[in-house]
Enzyme design. Structure first.
Site, PDB file in Angstrom:
ATOM      1  N   SER A 177      39.268  37.087  37.665  1.00 45.42           N
ATOM      2  CA  SER A 177      39.462  38.519  37.455  1.00 45.42           C
ATOM      3  C   SER A 177      39.840  39.127  38.789  1.00 45.42           C
ATOM      4  O   SER A 177      39.081  39.028  39.765  1.00 45.42           O
ATOM      5  CB  SER A 177      38.184  39.175  36.934  1.00 45.42           C
ATOM      6  OG  SER A 177      38.242  40.569  37.197  1.00 45.42           O
ATOM      7  N   HIS A 201      43.205  37.443  35.093  1.00 49.53           N
ATOM      8  CA  HIS A 201      42.543  38.400  34.207  1.00 49.53           C
ATOM      9  C   HIS A 201      42.580  39.783  34.864  1.00 49.53           C
ATOM     10  O   HIS A 201      42.114  39.947  35.993  1.00 49.53           O
ATOM     11  CB  HIS A 201      41.105  37.919  34.001  1.00 49.53           C
ATOM     12  CG  HIS A 201      40.276  38.739  33.068  1.00 49.53           C
ATOM     13  ND1 HIS A 201      40.246  38.529  31.703  1.00 49.53           N
ATOM     14  CD2 HIS A 201      39.408  39.747  33.308  1.00 49.53           C
ATOM     15  CE1 HIS A 201      39.396  39.366  31.147  1.00 49.53           C
ATOM     16  NE2 HIS A 201      38.868  40.122  32.094  1.00 49.53           N
ATOM     17  N   ASP A 244      41.354  43.606  34.634  1.00 53.44           N
ATOM     18  CA  ASP A 244      40.353  44.485  34.039  1.00 53.44           C
ATOM     19  C   ASP A 244      40.813  45.930  34.118  1.00 53.44           C
ATOM     20  O   ASP A 244      40.799  46.536  35.185  1.00 53.44           O
ATOM     21  CB  ASP A 244      39.015  44.309  34.764  1.00 53.44           C
ATOM     22  CG  ASP A 244      38.327  43.019  34.341  1.00 53.44           C
ATOM     23  OD1 ASP A 244      38.214  42.789  33.121  1.00 53.44           O
ATOM     24  OD2 ASP A 244      37.928  42.246  35.225  1.00 53.44           O
ATOM     25  N   MET A 282      40.276  49.735  33.202  1.00 54.52           N
ATOM     26  CA  MET A 282      39.192  50.674  32.872  1.00 54.52           C
ATOM     27  C   MET A 282      39.713  52.097  32.988  1.00 54.52           C
ATOM     28  O   MET A 282      40.417  52.427  33.950  1.00 54.52           O
ATOM     29  CB  MET A 282      38.014  50.464  33.824  1.00 54.52           C
ATOM     30  CG  MET A 282      37.518  49.021  33.856  1.00 54.52           C
ATOM     31  SD  MET A 282      36.043  48.847  34.862  1.00 54.52           S
ATOM     32  CE  MET A 282      35.899  47.044  34.919  1.00 54.52           C
ATOM     33  N   HIS A 330      42.599  42.838  29.908  1.00 52.60           N
ATOM     34  CA  HIS A 330      41.349  43.207  29.227  1.00 52.60           C
ATOM     35  C   HIS A 330      41.237  44.721  29.250  1.00 52.60           C
ATOM     36  O   HIS A 330      40.943  45.305  30.291  1.00 52.60           O
ATOM     37  CB  HIS A 330      40.182  42.521  29.960  1.00 52.60           C
ATOM     38  CG  HIS A 330      38.835  42.868  29.427  1.00 52.60           C
ATOM     39  ND1 HIS A 330      37.670  42.532  30.090  1.00 52.60           N
ATOM     40  CD2 HIS A 330      38.449  43.511  28.295  1.00 52.60           C
ATOM     41  CE1 HIS A 330      36.628  42.954  29.386  1.00 52.60           C
ATOM     42  NE2 HIS A 330      37.078  43.568  28.303  1.00 52.60           N
ATOM     43  N   MET A 359      39.444  47.887  28.723  1.00 46.58           N
ATOM     44  CA  MET A 359      38.165  48.577  28.528  1.00 46.58           C
ATOM     45  C   MET A 359      38.472  50.063  28.508  1.00 46.58           C
ATOM     46  O   MET A 359      38.205  50.798  29.463  1.00 46.58           O
ATOM     47  CB  MET A 359      37.195  48.193  29.664  1.00 46.58           C
ATOM     48  CG  MET A 359      36.658  46.774  29.497  1.00 46.58           C
ATOM     49  SD  MET A 359      36.031  46.085  31.037  1.00 46.58           S
ATOM     50  CE  MET A 359      37.559  45.558  31.781  1.00 46.58           C
ATOM     51  N   MET A 397      31.389  39.714  26.151  1.00 44.43           N
ATOM     52  CA  MET A 397      31.006  40.316  27.436  1.00 44.43           C
ATOM     53  C   MET A 397      29.573  39.917  27.765  1.00 44.43           C
ATOM     54  O   MET A 397      28.662  40.107  26.960  1.00 44.43           O
ATOM     55  CB  MET A 397      31.072  41.844  27.359  1.00 44.43           C
ATOM     56  CG  MET A 397      32.455  42.453  27.400  1.00 44.43           C
ATOM     57  SD  MET A 397      33.480  42.033  28.820  1.00 44.43           S
ATOM     58  CE  MET A 397      32.436  42.497  30.200  1.00 44.43           C
ATOM     59  N   ASP A 404      32.937  36.704  29.953  1.00 40.62           N
ATOM     60  CA  ASP A 404      33.366  37.574  31.050  1.00 40.62           C
ATOM     61  C   ASP A 404      32.182  38.404  31.531  1.00 40.62           C
ATOM     62  O   ASP A 404      31.637  39.205  30.782  1.00 40.62           O
ATOM     63  CB  ASP A 404      34.492  38.485  30.526  1.00 40.62           C
ATOM     64  CG  ASP A 404      35.070  39.387  31.607  1.00 40.62           C
ATOM     65  OD1 ASP A 404      34.748  39.195  32.791  1.00 40.62           O
ATOM     66  OD2 ASP A 404      35.862  40.277  31.237  1.00 40.62           O
ATOM     67  N   GLY A 405      31.812  38.186  32.792  1.00 36.47           N
ATOM     68  CA  GLY A 405      30.757  38.979  33.412  1.00 36.47           C
ATOM     69  C   GLY A 405      29.624  38.110  33.914  1.00 36.47           C
ATOM     70  O   GLY A 405      28.951  37.431  33.129  1.00 36.47           O
ATOM     71  N   GLY A 406      29.428  38.073  35.211  1.00 36.70           N
ATOM     72  CA  GLY A 406      28.323  37.298  35.769  1.00 36.70           C
ATOM     73  C   GLY A 406      28.484  35.797  35.630  1.00 36.70           C
ATOM     74  O   GLY A 406      27.507  35.051  35.740  1.00 36.70           O
TER      75      GLY A 406
HETATM   76  C1  DX5 Z   1      33.433  43.625  33.880  1.00 30.93           C
HETATM   77  C2  DX5 Z   1      34.822  42.992  33.844  1.00 30.93           C
HETATM   78  C3  DX5 Z   1      34.749  41.597  34.363  1.00 30.93           C
HETATM   79  C4  DX5 Z   1      34.293  41.568  35.786  1.00 30.93           C
HETATM   80  C5  DX5 Z   1      33.700  40.240  36.113  1.00 30.93           C
HETATM   81  O1  DX5 Z   1      33.471  44.931  33.550  1.00 30.93           O
HETATM   82  O2  DX5 Z   1      35.351  42.953  32.550  1.00 30.93           O
HETATM   83  O3  DX5 Z   1      35.976  40.893  34.198  1.00 30.93           O
HETATM   84  O4  DX5 Z   1      35.300  41.856  36.693  1.00 30.93           O
HETATM   85  O5  DX5 Z   1      33.173  40.284  37.410  1.00 30.93           O
HETATM   86  P1  DX5 Z   1      32.103  39.184  37.881  1.00 30.93           P
HETATM   87  O6  DX5 Z   1      32.677  37.844  37.575  1.00 30.93           O
HETATM   88  O7  DX5 Z   1      31.929  39.456  39.322  1.00 30.93           O
HETATM   89  O8  DX5 Z   1      30.865  39.477  37.070  1.00 30.93           O
HETATM   90 ZN    ZN Z   2      37.249  41.479  32.040  1.00 25.85          ZN
END
Ligand code: DX5
Ligand code: ZN
Length: 228
Positions: A22, A47, A49, A51, A81, A83, A152, A187-189
Site C-alpha cells: 500500500s 495498492h 488507498d 480516502m 481501494h 474508502m 479489512m 488489508d490492515g496491520g
Molecule cells: C487502511 C488502508 C490500508 C493501510 C494498511 O485504512 O486501507 O491499506 O494503508 O496500512 P498498514 O499495512 O500499515 O496497516
Molecule cells: Zn487499503
C-alpha cells in the site's frame, strides 16, 4: 527495469500468495522511486488507498496521483481501494487514470450491484470490502459477482494500526465460498506477526503499507509476507 506480470494479477492462476504494497506508507515526495523499488523487490501489484475525508477520517489521493503513477510505471497493475461514501463518482476517473482493479465498501451508501457493473463497464476488475464490524453475510449476495473480496483487518483510515484478530473468523467463512479465479485480500496491520494467520485463514492477496515501506529491506519483507 520493472517486470510485467505473466497473468492477470487478480483473476489469473496463482501458486503463492500475492503481495501488494500500500503506497500510503511510501514517501510521497519520492513516490515513483519508492514504487519502482517495491516492484523490483517482488511486489505483484500496488495498492492505492483512496480516502475522501467522509467515509473515513483522512484524505489521501485522487485520480491525478493514480495517473502519474501509471505514466511512471505503465506495466505495474494498480489496485484502487475506494474508502469513499460515493464510489460511483470515482470509478470512471480512476479507470481513466490507469486503475486495473477497483474495490468499494459494502458500507458505502450505494447499490452494490450497480457499482460492480459500473467498475466492469469501465474495464476494471471489481472488489467488495467489509469493515471489521461488518458481518460477512452482508456481502453474501455479491460474492459470486466480484473478482475479489477485501477483509479489512483495521478500521480504515490510517496505516500503522494493530491487526484485529477477530476478523479471521469472517475470513475463514468467506474463503471456501470463492472460486479459483477470485482473490481474498487482507488489508490492515498485515506484518510478520499477523501474516501467517491471514494466509492460514485463506487470504491470497496480502496488502501491507508500514510492514514494507517501513522496512529497510523491501525484498526480504515482501518474500517473508508471501511465506517464501
Ligand atoms: C487502511 C488502508 C490500508 C493501510 C494498511 O485504512 O486501507 O491499506 O494503508 O496500512 P498498514 O499495512 O500499515 O496497516
Ligand atoms: Zn487499503
Amino acid at each position: 527495469m520493472t517486470t510485467m506480470p505473466a497473468t492477470h494479477p487478480i483473476t489469473g492462476t496463482i501458486t503463492a500468495p500475492l503481495v501488494a504494497p500500500s503506497i500510503l506508507s511510501a514517501d510521497f515526495a519520492a513516490l515513483g522511486d519508492d514504487c519502482r523499488a517495491v516492484v523490483e523487490a517482488g511486489a505483484d501489484l500496488l495498492h492505492l488507498d483512496v480516502m475522501d475525508g467522509h467515509f473515513v477520517p483522512n484524505v489521501t489521493m485522487g485520480p491525478a496521483l493514480c495517473r502519474s503513477l501509471h505514466h511512471c510505471l505503465p506495466e505495474v497493475f494498480l489496485d484502487v481501494h475506494l474508502m469513499v461514501t460515493n464510489p460511483m463518482m470515482y470509478v470512471q476517473p480512476f479507470a481513466d487514470a490507469g486503475a486495473g482493479h477497483i474495490t468499494f465498501h459494502i458500507e458505502a451508501d450505494e447499490d452494490p450491484g450497480e457499482v460492480i457493473d459500473c467498475i466492469r463497464a469501465a474495464g476494471c476488475t471489481a472488489g467488495i470490502a467489509v469493515n471489521p464490524p461488518t458481518e460477512w453475510q452482508s456481502i453474501e449476495p455479491w460474492i459470486e459477482a466480484v473478482d475479489m473480496v477485501l477483509v479489512m483487518s483495521v478500521n480504515p483510515g490510517f496505516s500503522g494500526q494493530a491487526f484485529i484478530d477477530s476478523v479471521l473468523a469472517k475470513t475463514r467463512a468467506i474463503a471456501p465460498r470463492l472460486r479459483d479465479d477470485q482473490r481474498l485480500q487482507m488489508d490492515g496491520g498485515v506484518n510478520l506477526g499477523s501474516v501467517e494467520a491471514c494466509r492460514e485463514a485463506g487470504c491470497d492477496l496480502l496488502v501491507a503499507a508500514s510492514a514494507i515501506f517501513g522496512s529497510d529491506d523491501f525484498a526480504g519483507s515482501i518474500s517473508a509476507l508471501r511465506g517464501a
